[in-house]
Design a protein around this motif. Structure first.
Motif, PDB file in Angstrom:
ATOM      1  N   PHE A  38      11.758 -53.005  31.179  1.00  0.00           N
ATOM      2  CA  PHE A  38      13.012 -53.162  30.400  1.00  0.00           C
ATOM      3  C   PHE A  38      14.716 -52.772  31.401  1.00  0.00           C
ATOM      4  CE2 PHE A  38      10.632 -54.935  26.855  1.00  0.00           C
ATOM      5  CZ  PHE A  38      11.293 -55.803  26.199  1.00  0.00           C
ATOM      6  N   CYS A  39      14.573 -51.585  31.467  1.00  0.00           N
ATOM      7  CA  CYS A  39      15.717 -50.943  32.679  1.00  0.00           C
ATOM      8  C   CYS A  39      15.605 -51.668  33.671  1.00  0.00           C
ATOM      9  CB  CYS A  39      15.028 -49.852  32.841  1.00  0.00           C
ATOM     10  SG  CYS A  39      17.004 -48.657  33.829  1.00  0.00           S
ATOM     11  N   LEU A  40      14.978 -52.012  34.350  1.00  0.00           N
ATOM     12  CA  LEU A  40      14.735 -53.099  35.667  1.00  0.00           C
ATOM     13  C   LEU A  40      15.185 -54.497  35.137  1.00  0.00           C
ATOM     14  CD1 LEU A  40      11.808 -51.619  37.392  1.00  0.00           C
ATOM     15  CD2 LEU A  40      13.897 -51.124  37.953  1.00  0.00           C
ATOM     16  N   TRP A  41      14.641 -55.024  34.725  1.00  0.00           N
ATOM     17  CA  TRP A  41      14.936 -56.212  33.877  1.00  0.00           C
ATOM     18  C   TRP A  41      16.500 -56.443  33.430  1.00  0.00           C
ATOM     19  CZ3 TRP A  41      16.316 -60.153  30.789  1.00  0.00           C
ATOM     20  CH2 TRP A  41      16.321 -61.167  30.903  1.00  0.00           C
ATOM     21  N   SER A  42      16.956 -55.095  32.697  1.00  0.00           N
ATOM     22  CA  SER A  42      17.874 -55.754  32.297  1.00  0.00           C
ATOM     23  C   SER A  42      19.411 -56.433  33.253  1.00  0.00           C
ATOM     24  CB  SER A  42      18.811 -54.599  30.875  1.00  0.00           C
ATOM     25  OG  SER A  42      18.779 -53.448  31.565  1.00  0.00           O
ATOM     26  N   PHE A  43      18.779 -54.451  34.229  1.00  0.00           N
ATOM     27  CA  PHE A  43      19.535 -53.934  35.954  1.00  0.00           C
ATOM     28  C   PHE A  43      19.867 -55.418  36.623  1.00  0.00           C
ATOM     29  CE2 PHE A  43      20.667 -53.253  39.715  1.00  0.00           C
ATOM     30  CZ  PHE A  43      21.780 -52.339  39.885  1.00  0.00           C
ATOM     31  N   ALA A  44      18.688 -56.130  36.776  1.00  0.00           N
ATOM     32  CA  ALA A  44      17.982 -57.556  37.256  1.00  0.00           C
ATOM     33  C   ALA A  44      19.139 -58.566  36.987  1.00  0.00           C
ATOM     34  CB  ALA A  44      17.254 -57.968  37.514  1.00  0.00           C
ATOM     35  N   HIS A  45      18.856 -59.351  35.694  1.00  0.00           N
ATOM     36  CA  HIS A  45      19.542 -59.947  34.787  1.00  0.00           C
ATOM     37  C   HIS A  45      20.856 -59.950  35.006  1.00  0.00           C
ATOM     38  CE1 HIS A  45      20.730 -62.499  31.473  1.00  0.00           C
ATOM     39  NE2 HIS A  45      20.058 -62.652  31.626  1.00  0.00           N
ATOM     40  N   ALA A  46      21.487 -58.764  34.771  1.00  0.00           N
ATOM     41  CA  ALA A  46      22.881 -58.169  35.056  1.00  0.00           C
ATOM     42  C   ALA A  46      23.972 -58.403  35.931  1.00  0.00           C
ATOM     43  CB  ALA A  46      23.159 -56.585  34.206  1.00  0.00           C
ATOM     44  N   ALA A  47      22.989 -57.558  37.034  1.00  0.00           N
ATOM     45  CA  ALA A  47      23.990 -57.399  38.667  1.00  0.00           C
ATOM     46  C   ALA A  47      23.740 -58.820  38.946  1.00  0.00           C
ATOM     47  CB  ALA A  47      22.831 -56.714  39.464  1.00  0.00           C
ATOM     48  N   GLN A  48      22.296 -59.384  38.577  1.00  0.00           N
ATOM     49  CA  GLN A  48      22.212 -60.842  39.783  1.00  0.00           C
ATOM     50  C   GLN A  48      21.904 -60.798  40.870  1.00  0.00           C
ATOM     51  OE1 GLN A  48      22.189 -64.195  38.320  1.00  0.00           O
ATOM     52  NE2 GLN A  48      21.473 -62.665  36.748  1.00  0.00           N
ATOM     53  N   ARG A  49      21.122 -59.689  41.090  1.00  0.00           N
ATOM     54  CA  ARG A  49      20.664 -59.315  42.418  1.00  0.00           C
ATOM     55  C   ARG A  49      19.000 -58.695  42.187  1.00  0.00           C
ATOM     56  NH1 ARG A  49      25.492 -55.852  45.579  1.00  0.00           N
ATOM     57  NH2 ARG A  49      23.236 -55.804  46.710  1.00  0.00           N
TER      58      ARG A  49
END
Length: 316
Positions: free
Chosen positions: A79-90
């Motif tokens: 969830f940490c990685l998914w939320s980061f990727a979703h927010a960062a769009q990277r």
């Protein structure tokens, strides 16, 4: 173990541990809220198997985040990685540091989401530590690492390596684009660290300053910690670890104390308070206006009961 260390361990088990358990019981909201929190945690673990694949942006370089994880925390890592990727769009190329329990059962769901993930197994990490920090030369660090898993946040990502690395805790969720972290990851020039609510070191500041040879920064939190591996003087680190154990005994927050010693005299990047919220409380724990939350202590209830669900519901 010397008499001071034995006394410290006895006091912790006889007084601090039971008192802490009682405080945790009431701060968590009592038995009903604890049951809701545990039900939410179980639901979060099940949901981590079904997080949707994210589109992979092709016009930006991948971001590398380091996380220490295993059987107990894999779904929080997801969830940490998914939320980061979703927010960062990277695109992400995470590095997972195996705590010794990261079997394929727990790593495969993360690899499904992020195929560019690198997994450093516990055997690989131990071999690297044996080469870079042999026990005969670094007895305090190696023994304390075995007894105190949080020390692995300092040793495992860095020993024997060169270059910059950002280690983040798994119990973070990202709600907005983490611009401060992305800017650092793209062009790191100085250490990055999170800010705590208060000094949580377990040792007096005077002792830490004596060990460091200069005043240490206050309120260092290792939930976010970006360091250049080859900047770490491991002989000094062994001295610091040994001296703190000899003078103050083992402490639960020792890795933060050692991080403060390591960062003494260094200018650091610190994410703005509006970005990084440690232990969020109402109304922020419900509104989630910050860039990221770090769910420690009694804020776990908002983490497990409600906030992970924001990433599984299309209406939130």
């Amino acid at each position: 173990m010397n008499p001071r260390q034995l006394a410290g361990r006895f006091i912790y088990r006889a007084y601090h541990a039971p008192v802490g358990a009682v405080q945790k019981f009431f701060s968590a909201g009592g038995p009903f809220e604890q049951r809701r929190t545990e039900q939410g945690r179980t639901a979060m673990e099940a949901a981590a198997h079904h997080l949707p694949l994210l589109p992979t942006p092709s016009d930006s370089a991948p971001v590398t985040l380091h996380l220490l994880t295993g059987r107990r925390y894999w779904y929080q890592t997801a969830f940490c990685l998914w939320s980061f990727a979703h927010a960062a769009q990277r695109p992400l190329a995470p590095v997972l540091l195996d705590d010794g329990t990261l079997t394929p059962e727990f790593s495969d769901p993360i690899l499904r989401l992020f195929p560019a993930t690198t997994i450093l197994t516990s055997a690989e990490i131990e071999a690297r530590l044996d080469a870079a920090l042999p026990e005969k030369n670094f007895p305090s660090l190696r023994q304390r690492r075995r007894e105190f898993p949080l020390l692995r946040k300092l040793t495992d990502p860095h020993a024997g390596l060169i270059g910059w690395r950002l280690l983040i805790d798994s119990d973070l969720l990202f709600f907005r684009r983490p611009d401060a972290l992305l800017a650092w990851l793209d062009h790191p020039t100085q250490p990055l660290r999170a800010e705590d609510l208060a000094n949580a070191y377990g040792y007096p500041l005077a002792l830490l300053a004596e060990v460091a040879g200069q005043p240490v920064p206050e309120r260092v939190n290792t939930g976010l910690l970006g360091l250049r591996s080859d900047d770490i003087n491991w002989s000094r680190f062994e001295y610091a670890c040994h001296t703190l154990l000899a003078r103050g005994g083992p402490q639960y927050y020792q890795e933060q104390a050692l991080a403060a010693v390591l960062l003494a005299g260094r200018t650091c990047t610190v994410p703005p308070p509006a970005d990084y919220v440690l232990c969020p409380k109402p109304p922020e724990s419900h509104a989630c206006r910050a860039v990221m939350h770090h769910y420690v202590a009694d804020s776990k209830r908002w983490y497990f009961q409600t906030n992970w669900r924001r990433f599984t519901s299309p209406t939130k």
